[in-house]
Design an enzyme around this catalytic site. Sequence first.
Site, mmCIF file in Angstrom:
data_model
loop_
_atom_site.group_PDB
_atom_site.id
_atom_site.type_symbol
_atom_site.label_atom_id
_atom_site.label_comp_id
_atom_site.label_asym_id
_atom_site.label_seq_id
_atom_site.Cartn_x
_atom_site.Cartn_y
_atom_site.Cartn_z
ATOM 1 N N LYS A 97 47.071 19.860 -8.476
ATOM 2 C CA LYS A 97 48.240 19.557 -7.622
ATOM 3 C C LYS A 97 48.622 20.805 -6.857
ATOM 4 O O LYS A 97 48.732 21.893 -7.437
ATOM 5 C CB LYS A 97 49.417 19.117 -8.513
ATOM 6 C CG LYS A 97 50.662 18.756 -7.737
ATOM 7 C CD LYS A 97 50.647 17.306 -7.284
ATOM 8 C CE LYS A 97 51.674 16.985 -6.216
ATOM 9 N NZ LYS A 97 51.212 17.364 -4.846
ATOM 10 N N LYS A 132 45.190 24.180 -4.651
ATOM 11 C CA LYS A 132 45.794 24.619 -3.380
ATOM 12 C C LYS A 132 44.744 24.545 -2.297
ATOM 13 O O LYS A 132 43.553 24.711 -2.561
ATOM 14 C CB LYS A 132 46.275 26.073 -3.506
ATOM 15 C CG LYS A 132 47.247 26.476 -2.416
ATOM 16 C CD LYS A 132 48.639 25.964 -2.757
ATOM 17 C CE LYS A 132 49.708 26.545 -1.900
ATOM 18 N NZ LYS A 132 51.022 26.419 -2.569
ATOM 19 N N ASN A 175 61.023 25.857 5.866
ATOM 20 C CA ASN A 175 61.580 24.726 5.111
ATOM 21 C C ASN A 175 62.358 25.199 3.882
ATOM 22 O O ASN A 175 63.495 24.779 3.658
ATOM 23 C CB ASN A 175 60.448 23.775 4.708
ATOM 24 C CG ASN A 175 60.970 22.612 3.893
ATOM 25 O OD1 ASN A 175 61.035 22.682 2.673
ATOM 26 N ND2 ASN A 175 61.398 21.561 4.559
ATOM 27 N N SER A 214 57.459 16.346 -5.874
ATOM 28 C CA SER A 214 56.149 15.772 -5.533
ATOM 29 C C SER A 214 55.643 14.904 -6.681
ATOM 30 O O SER A 214 55.098 13.817 -6.477
ATOM 31 C CB SER A 214 55.124 16.889 -5.290
ATOM 32 O OG SER A 214 55.117 17.287 -3.948
ATOM 33 N N THR A 262 62.289 22.066 -2.685
ATOM 34 C CA THR A 262 61.924 23.436 -3.091
ATOM 35 C C THR A 262 63.195 24.281 -3.123
ATOM 36 O O THR A 262 63.471 24.994 -4.093
ATOM 37 C CB THR A 262 60.895 24.036 -2.109
ATOM 38 O OG1 THR A 262 59.775 23.159 -2.027
ATOM 39 C CG2 THR A 262 60.433 25.411 -2.564
ATOM 40 N N LYS A 267 52.815 27.081 -12.625
ATOM 41 C CA LYS A 267 54.099 26.490 -12.204
ATOM 42 C C LYS A 267 54.318 25.108 -12.842
ATOM 43 O O LYS A 267 55.365 24.841 -13.421
ATOM 44 C CB LYS A 267 54.075 26.357 -10.671
ATOM 45 C CG LYS A 267 55.400 26.033 -10.043
ATOM 46 C CD LYS A 267 55.245 25.833 -8.524
ATOM 47 C CE LYS A 267 54.718 27.068 -7.808
ATOM 48 N NZ LYS A 267 54.650 26.870 -6.330
HETATM 49 N N1 GLU Z 1 53.536 23.951 -1.681
HETATM 50 C C1 GLU Z 1 54.524 23.776 -2.702
HETATM 51 C C2 GLU Z 1 54.357 24.837 -3.772
HETATM 52 O O1 GLU Z 1 53.828 25.893 -3.526
HETATM 53 C C3 GLU Z 1 54.581 22.364 -3.237
HETATM 54 C C4 GLU Z 1 53.326 21.841 -3.865
HETATM 55 C C5 GLU Z 1 53.358 20.359 -4.196
HETATM 56 O O2 GLU Z 1 54.331 19.713 -3.920
HETATM 57 O O3 GLU Z 1 52.341 19.896 -4.742
HETATM 58 O O4 GLU Z 1 54.829 24.690 -4.877
#
Ligand code: GLU
Length: 423
Positions: free
Chosen positions: A68, A104, A219, A361, A188, A92
């Site tokens: 994810k 990622k 954002n 998410s 976030t 995370k």
């Molecule tokens: N890009 C965001 C992060 O770095 C969200 C990732 C997601 O929602 O999967 O946590």
Amino acid sequence: MAQNAFDNAMAQLEKAANIMNLDTSIHTMLKQPERVLTVAIPITMDNGETQVFTGFRSQYNNTLGPYKGGIRYHWNVSLDEVKALSFWMTIKCATVNIPMGGGKGGIIVNPKELSEGELERLSRGFVQKIWRNIGSDKDIPAPDVYTTPQIMGWMRNEYESLVGHSDPGVITGKPIEDGGSEGRSFSTAQGGVYCVTALAKKQNLTPENTTIAIQGFGNAGSHMAKILHGLGYKIVAISDSKGGVYNKDGMDPHVAEKIKKEAGVLGVYCVGSVCTPSELVTEGHCKIITNEELLELEVDILVPAALENVITKENAANIKAKAIVELANGPTTPEADEILFEKGITIVPDVLANAGGVTVSYFEWDQNVKDEHWAEEDVLQKLETIMVEAFDAVWNKKEEYGVSMRTAAFVQALERIAEKIKV
Ligand code: GLU
């Protein structure tokens, strides 16, 4: 000396692994991603020429659930950066205890130079290259730096055309009308706000007496500024990639945003009238500041909300904030971490502070697979519960081991991953 984001990430892993005596085979396993895709994406530009962009997807670890993590569009994207970011996603998701692994993606591109049509072709082109390796039970991308709900919508659509069936949970951060979740657009920041509130409680700070500087007005940073302002915190400085503004009396980020839309640069209300950086004096009550100066302001809370490696061994000694809440991924290098720890500055680390995005998410994915749509109120309530529980757990681990909150979060996350690998 750590050279890049991935080296930094591995130094953080090493530190936590030593403290908790992590099983060596698990530590060894976690030193590289399980799979990395590097793809060439040929796009027909509006002028008829073909341009080829490079894209990456790093699938770091799926012990706790499907890979994810977001997809970043930025000219400085590199494989090492994407690998680091996918490792941080692994930590995370485990820190906030959601059933997701870490991944990622990124494309080396300056999206500001692309027309909407080019951006759509690039986004669809990327999915054409990686679709066999993603899916709602395999790997679930999402937005990151310079990627939007609209881009997620195009990607979902492209994916579904390729597999030939509906799979809304293949990607999160979609527009609401296209299967997105209420609250995802500001989640976030909202998660970061829950961390600020939890930290304020621990440190006996009240909003009116707490000054905050925020680096980054994308954002995450812009929503963070607006929500904190609404709660009565004093936002004294904000910046974007072009520079920043400072107002010792605090500012209304909605106004700054409005000025940015109209004038192209952030501005503040200065003694009753609107000032943009070009009109501001460089001294006194309100002034123009650089991104570097913002980081060194004397404030209660500093929020880096832009990119990696902005707090380094070069400027860590000059940081005067009492606490740092990391809304960006990887803003502090391991050397800077040591210096700040010695100085007694509390850092709420990225893997906790910005986990609100991936948590909502996960809620979006959950709604998609159950064919439900939750009210914003319910989403935020669930988010708050997860964030506060995670904050308290990390805080307690920090006390137990006498380490920074970052190392404590890593220990917490690695315990969960190790536990699952053993059963
Ligand atoms: N890009 C965001 C992060 O770095 C969200 C990732 C997601 O929602 O999967 O946590």
